[in-house]
Design a protein around this motif. Structure first.
Motif, PDB file in Angstrom:
ATOM      1  N   ARG A   1       0.812  -1.218   0.000  1.00  7.66           N
ATOM      2  CA  ARG A   1       0.000   0.000   0.000  1.00  7.66           C
ATOM      3  C   ARG A   1       0.846   1.269   0.000  1.00  7.66           C
ATOM      4  NH1 ARG A   1      -3.875  -1.474   4.961  1.00  7.66           N
ATOM      5  NH2 ARG A   1      -1.872  -2.297   5.675  1.00  7.66           N
ATOM      6  N   SER A   2       2.060   1.165   0.523  1.00  9.76           N
ATOM      7  CA  SER A   2       2.842   2.392   0.661  1.00  9.76           C
ATOM      8  C   SER A   2       4.275   2.289   0.161  1.00  9.76           C
ATOM      9  CB  SER A   2       2.885   2.806   2.141  1.00  9.76           C
ATOM     10  OG  SER A   2       3.501   1.795   2.924  1.00  9.76           O
ATOM     11  N   ASN A   3       4.691   1.113  -0.301  1.00  7.59           N
ATOM     12  CA  ASN A   3       6.126   1.001  -0.601  1.00  7.59           C
ATOM     13  C   ASN A   3       6.487   1.354  -2.039  1.00  7.59           C
ATOM     14  OD1 ASN A   3       5.730  -1.340  -2.228  1.00  7.59           O
ATOM     15  ND2 ASN A   3       5.849  -2.676  -0.436  1.00  7.59           N
ATOM     16  N   GLY A   4       5.512   1.407  -2.946  1.00  5.07           N
ATOM     17  CA  GLY A   4       5.810   1.811  -4.309  1.00  5.07           C
ATOM     18  C   GLY A   4       6.388   0.738  -5.197  1.00  5.07           C
ATOM     19  N   TYR A   5       6.492  -0.508  -4.711  1.00  6.29           N
ATOM     20  CA  TYR A   5       7.086  -1.606  -5.500  1.00  6.29           C
ATOM     21  C   TYR A   5       6.161  -2.819  -5.417  1.00  6.29           C
ATOM     22  CZ  TYR A   5      11.099   1.460  -5.099  1.00  6.29           C
ATOM     23  OH  TYR A   5      11.923   2.560  -5.135  1.00  6.29           O
ATOM     24  N   ARG A   6       4.963  -2.629  -5.880  1.00  6.68           N
ATOM     25  CA  ARG A   6       3.911  -3.620  -5.668  1.00  6.68           C
ATOM     26  C   ARG A   6       4.282  -4.994  -6.218  1.00  6.68           C
ATOM     27  NH1 ARG A   6      -1.477  -3.587  -4.474  1.00  6.68           N
ATOM     28  NH2 ARG A   6      -2.676  -5.384  -5.232  1.00  6.68           N
ATOM     29  N   ALA A   7       4.690  -5.066  -7.478  1.00  6.10           N
ATOM     30  CA  ALA A   7       4.962  -6.379  -8.087  1.00  6.10           C
ATOM     31  C   ALA A   7       6.079  -7.101  -7.354  1.00  6.10           C
ATOM     32  CB  ALA A   7       5.309  -6.206  -9.566  1.00  6.10           C
ATOM     33  N   GLU A   8       7.161  -6.372  -7.063  1.00  6.46           N
ATOM     34  CA  GLU A   8       8.318  -7.003  -6.432  1.00  6.46           C
ATOM     35  C   GLU A   8       8.016  -7.476  -5.007  1.00  6.46           C
ATOM     36  OE1 GLU A   8       8.270  -4.081  -7.866  1.00  6.46           O
ATOM     37  OE2 GLU A   8       9.754  -4.035  -9.485  1.00  6.46           O
ATOM     38  N   THR A   9       7.322  -6.648  -4.235  1.00  2.62           N
ATOM     39  CA  THR A   9       7.067  -7.039  -2.853  1.00  2.62           C
ATOM     40  C   THR A   9       5.985  -8.111  -2.756  1.00  2.62           C
ATOM     41  OG1 THR A   9       5.630  -5.088  -2.630  1.00  2.62           O
ATOM     42  CG2 THR A   9       7.875  -4.904  -1.799  1.00  2.62           C
ATOM     43  N   GLU A  10       5.059  -8.155  -3.728  1.00  3.41           N
ATOM     44  CA  GLU A  10       4.091  -9.245  -3.735  1.00  3.41           C
ATOM     45  C   GLU A  10       4.784 -10.581  -4.009  1.00  3.41           C
ATOM     46  OE1 GLU A  10       0.807  -9.503  -2.929  1.00  3.41           O
ATOM     47  OE2 GLU A  10       1.212  -7.517  -2.094  1.00  3.41           O
ATOM     48  N   GLN A  11       5.795 -10.574  -4.875  1.00  4.06           N
ATOM     49  CA  GLN A  11       6.576 -11.796  -5.097  1.00  4.06           C
ATOM     50  C   GLN A  11       7.282 -12.226  -3.814  1.00  4.06           C
ATOM     51  OE1 GLN A  11       9.124 -10.590  -8.336  1.00  4.06           O
ATOM     52  NE2 GLN A  11       7.775 -11.486  -9.884  1.00  4.06           N
ATOM     53  N   LEU A  12       7.862 -11.262  -3.114  1.00  2.65           N
ATOM     54  CA  LEU A  12       8.536 -11.590  -1.859  1.00  2.65           C
ATOM     55  C   LEU A  12       7.548 -12.114  -0.818  1.00  2.65           C
ATOM     56  CD1 LEU A  12      10.994  -8.564  -1.613  1.00  2.65           C
ATOM     57  CD2 LEU A  12      11.587 -10.939  -2.123  1.00  2.65           C
ATOM     58  N   ARG A  13       6.386 -11.474  -0.737  1.00  2.00           N
ATOM     59  CA  ARG A  13       5.381 -11.936   0.211  1.00  2.00           C
ATOM     60  C   ARG A  13       5.000 -13.398  -0.060  1.00  2.00           C
ATOM     61  NH1 ARG A  13       1.249  -9.643   3.290  1.00  2.00           N
ATOM     62  NH2 ARG A  13       1.623  -7.552   2.453  1.00  2.00           N
ATOM     63  N   GLU A  14       4.833 -13.737  -1.337  1.00  2.00           N
ATOM     64  CA  GLU A  14       4.469 -15.113  -1.685  1.00  2.00           C
ATOM     65  C   GLU A  14       5.511 -16.098  -1.180  1.00  2.00           C
ATOM     66  OE1 GLU A  14       2.889 -17.436  -5.672  1.00  2.00           O
ATOM     67  OE2 GLU A  14       4.471 -15.929  -5.896  1.00  2.00           O
ATOM     68  N   LEU A  15       6.782 -15.765  -1.379  1.00  6.00           N
ATOM     69  CA  LEU A  15       7.852 -16.630  -0.884  1.00  6.00           C
ATOM     70  C   LEU A  15       7.837 -16.729   0.637  1.00  6.00           C
ATOM     71  CD1 LEU A  15      10.827 -15.506  -3.156  1.00  6.00           C
ATOM     72  CD2 LEU A  15       9.834 -17.799  -3.086  1.00  6.00           C
ATOM     73  N   LEU A  16       7.581 -15.622   1.295  1.00  6.20           N
ATOM     74  CA  LEU A  16       7.672 -15.601   2.748  1.00  6.20           C
ATOM     75  C   LEU A  16       6.478 -16.284   3.414  1.00  6.20           C
ATOM     76  CD1 LEU A  16       9.176 -12.052   3.276  1.00  6.20           C
ATOM     77  CD2 LEU A  16      10.332 -14.264   3.138  1.00  6.20           C
TER      78      LEU A  16
END
Length: 384
Positions: A327-342
């Motif tokens: 919501r606030s980090n500006g890197y939606r695609a990249e952080t969603e990939q990281l979230r999936e891994l985590l």
């Protein structure tokens, strides 16, 4: 199990990515792999290693034993197994003899070189010696005489060793010295002593991509060889980290190909090293703060996984997942990939805590470690 199947699917997805990021037509030579059973419980399996090599275009590997339960006397039985593994796959596996300075190292090295060993592996932390130990003198002299390379542990668990190693190398110069784990135990002094010195190399088998970025800042690319440290280092993490840090340090396709294959192949084939140029990496790193936060928490989580903590309910892994908030980090695609891994990591970690079978628990823990490491690599190397 659902959690394990999901983790395997994620690893295969990133394996496709790792292969796609190699330069066109690139070959790979892994300069640091182990086979056998370590006293810490880690296992390196020949069939698994060969399957990994086939799957990732790894043509050859230097291979040596682990710190085996039957290492005494002189690693003889373990070295014999290494030679047998290499005999079963002579085109893919190039055996090194591992030595214990307490137990006739020159005799054991000579015996194994006469039987086809292509180099010498030294592990000062595990075998409790330092480069100023006089018992190393005849070992280096033998390597120089028989024209075989030496690979020496340069990672955690040691005091500074660069200066004494340099003095030893001045007296006895084998055709190649490979300092494992990017020489992180003493990197600044390693670079001061060896940057620009033909015949000295650093392998890429480290946990953090930050170590490799600093290596390229200090050492010419002609002195870097790709290495995974299998079974501790795994794919696709290892190749992604090596290639992405090389690119971030300004290496072109030809230099990346040399790092991945050409430089180690010259060592294996007994060719003279390429004259090193200049170090290329940047002295400063500009990277989005959300990724740095995630990497920080994952470093903490990795230590807990390595120590086999039972679980991490609402702990540092949760902090890393929350830091992926798009919501606030500006890197939606990249952080969603990281979230999936985590999230997959969290589920494996929970599974390990709930599993009674020791073998299943270890598999879940190691799967979680592989995923958290992959996420950490991506957090540092994803282009912003």
């Amino acid at each position: 199990m659902v959690a394990i199947d999901r983790a395997n699917g994620l690893l295969e997805r990133y394996a496709v990515l790792a292969r796609a990021e190699l330069p066109a037509g690139a070959k790979v030579f892994d300069a640091h792999t182990h086979l056998g059973d370590d006293i810490d419980g880690m296992v390196g399996d020949r069939d698994e290693l060969l399957a990994i090599q086939q799957g990732f275009g790894i043509e050859r590997s230097f291979v040596f034993c682990l710190d085996e339960p039957d290492r005494r006397p002189a690693f003889t039985a373990a070295n014999d197994r290494t030679l047998a593994h290499a005999a079963a796959a002579p085109a893919e596996l190039l055996p090194f003899v591992r030595l214990d300075l307490d137990e006739e190292p020159v005799a054991e090295a000579t015996r194994c070189i006469d039987r086809g060993a292509r180099g010498i592996k030294l592990h000062p932390r595990a075998q409790r010696f330092l480069p100023d130990d006089p018992r190393l003198e005849p070992v280096f002299a033998l390597a120089a005489e028989r024209r075989v390379p030496i690979l020496i542990h340069g990672g955690r668990g040691l005091p500074p060793i660069a200066d004494s190693l340099a003095r030893l190398l001045d007296r006895h110069c084998p055709p190649a010295l490979i300092v494992a784990h990017a020489g992180i135990v003493d990197l600044a002094a390693m670079a001061e002593n060896f940057a620009g010195r033909a015949g000295v190399f650093f392998d890429t088998s480290v946990w953090s991509p930050l170590d490799l970025l600093d290596l390229y800042r200090l050492v010419p690319p002609e002195q870097v060889v790709y290495a995974s440290d299998y079974p501790y280092g795994r794919q696709p993490n290892s190749l992604l980290m090596a290639v992405r840090t090389a690119r971030a340090s300004g290496l072109d396709d030809a230099e990346v190909r040399a790092m991945l294959h050409g430089t180690a192949a010259r060592i294996a084939d007994g060719l003279e090293p390429v004259t090193p140029g200049a170090a290329r990496g940047a002295a400063e790193l500009s990277h989005p703060v959300p990724f740095l936060r995630i990497h920080q928490y994952l470093t903490m989580a990795s230590a807990m996984l390595w120590l086999r903590h039972a679980s991490d309910t609402y702990g540092v892994l949760g902090l890393a997942i929350n830091a992926c908030d798009a919501r606030s980090n500006g890197y939606r695609a990249e952080t969603e990939q990281l979230r999936e891994l985590l999230v997959a990591t969290r589920d494996l970690w929970d599974l390990a805590a709930q599993t009674e079978d020791d073998g299943d628990r270890r598999r879940a823990q190691r799967g979680a470690f592989r995923l958290v490491h992959l996420a950490s690599v991506l957090a540092v190397t994803n282009p912003a």
